[in-house]
Motif scaffolding. Structure first.
Motif, short mmCIF file in Angstrom:
data_model
loop_
_atom_site.label_atom_id
_atom_site.label_comp_id
_atom_site.label_asym_id
_atom_site.label_seq_id
_atom_site.Cartn_x
_atom_site.Cartn_y
_atom_site.Cartn_z
N LYS A 14 90.51 -56.96 -89.70
CA LYS A 14 90.38 -58.41 -89.56
C LYS A 14 91.43 -59.11 -90.41
O LYS A 14 91.18 -60.14 -91.02
N GLU A 62 95.17 -63.96 -90.13
CA GLU A 62 96.34 -64.40 -89.38
C GLU A 62 97.26 -65.28 -90.23
O GLU A 62 98.46 -65.38 -89.95
N GLU A 63 96.69 -65.89 -91.28
CA GLU A 63 97.48 -66.78 -92.12
C GLU A 63 98.45 -66.01 -93.04
O GLU A 63 99.34 -66.62 -93.64
N TRP A 113 107.39 -68.06 -83.33
CA TRP A 113 105.98 -67.76 -83.55
C TRP A 113 105.38 -66.98 -82.40
O TRP A 113 104.48 -66.16 -82.60
N GLY A 164 102.82 -60.12 -89.17
CA GLY A 164 102.06 -60.55 -88.00
C GLY A 164 100.98 -59.54 -87.66
O GLY A 164 100.29 -59.03 -88.54
N PRO A 165 100.83 -59.17 -86.39
CA PRO A 165 99.80 -58.21 -85.99
C PRO A 165 100.16 -56.76 -86.25
O PRO A 165 99.34 -55.86 -86.06
N SER A 203 103.84 -63.23 -83.24
CA SER A 203 102.41 -62.94 -83.07
C SER A 203 102.07 -62.22 -81.77
O SER A 203 100.91 -61.96 -81.49
#
Length: 297
Positions: free
Chosen positions: A182, A185-186, A45, A210-211, A49
């Motif tokens: 935006k 994140e989930e 994780w 992820g991002p 992330s």
């Protein structure tokens, strides 16, 4: 064995390379038996992330290697036969179960083996006969989800589930980019095709992990081709006619979202708000402001 920054598909293609013109057939001398991806259960994780690039970690293949850590991580998970979940001794049983469910969603075909201190039975990864290039190329969770005729409700273990968002109405570019800035994140993984009003001639690809979010054109809609080209494509791919819209042809938005503990209805409602309104459907779409990646290409 490839390095930790190796792309799995080129590695597999090397072992299966055949060039009849030059008399090259590597499959005569070697056989790719099994693609194994090792996942660090303790750092997964964090890496997922981090938002870091391979250059920032000084692990890049060269100065022009712009890949993000998470993109490499996902590519290795989605193209494999066996997933070795290592360092399990450093993670709680509940966290391991949740991570295992996430990995299964990302790659449902792979055999998941939990290990501690890198100890694994050699029989589980050697002389398995598991590798099949065609199967591996189409086995990622998002691909499997898109290919389903109908999505059946699923039991959500640890809040992990997936669904296909599909609409026959284009996105407004400004509202879509505001939503993407935006990005929830989930959402662990999102991938598919986007119909963007300001780029009505070309389909757009969305790939998120992820991002990391990648967005850009993947080619013309069949409906945007000349009459002769369109008829030729429809003759080769008659299945396109089954979902052909009388006004917009093959244009549509269809992408998969794999998520953890996020309400599907709320997520769908947010995306629906990014679509063109009935009034906007009658406007000149080319005049809409478009700051998404690939604008003006």
């Amino acid at each position: 064995m490839s390095t930790g920054v190796g792309e799995p598909v080129p590695v597999a293609q090397t072992f299966t390379y055949i060039d009849d013109e030059h008399g090259i057939d590597l499959s005569q001398y070697c056989r790719l038996d099994c693609m194994v991806t090792v996942v660090d259960a303790y750092r997964f994780w964090h890496d997922f992330s981090s938002g870091e690039s391979l250059l920032e970690r000084q692990q890049a293949a060269g100065d022009d290697d712009t890949r993000d850590v998470v993109d490499l991580l996902i590519s290795q998970i989605e193209f494999c036969d066996v997933l070795l979940l290592n360092k399990c001794e450093l993670v709680s049983a509940e966290e391991l179960e949740e991570l295992g469910q996430v990995l299964h969603k990302l790659q449902p075909r792979a055999k998941l083996i939990r290990t501690a201190h890198g100890k694994v039975d050699p029989k589980s990864i050697l002389n398995t006969g598991l590798f099949n290039f065609d199967e591996a190329s189409t086995s990622a969770g998002w691909m499997q989800e898109l290919e389903k005729d109908h999505h059946t409700p699923e039991m959500e273990e640890y809040g992990i589930s997936s669904f296909v968002y599909e609409r026959r109405r284009p996105f407004h570019p400004e509202r879509l980019i505001a939503w993407m800035e935006k990005f929830p994140e989930e959402v662990v993984r999102a991938k598919g095709i986007i119909w963007l009003a300001s780029r009505n001639e070309t389909a757009q690809s969305l790939s998120q992990a992820g991002p990391s979010i990648q967005f850009g054109s993947v080619g013309y809609w069949v409906a945007a081709l000349s009459e002769a080209e369109r008829q030729a494509v429809l003759a080769d791919e008659p299945e396109l006619k089954e979902e052909w819209d009388t006004v917009h042809g093959d244009r549509l938005t269809k992408f998969v979202l794999i998520r953890i503990n996020i309400n599907k209805e709320e997520l769908v409602a947010e995306l629906d708000k990014c679509l063109l309104t009935d009034e906007e459907m009658t406007m000149a779409w080319s005049e809409l402001k478009d700051n998404l990646p690939g604008a003006g290409d």
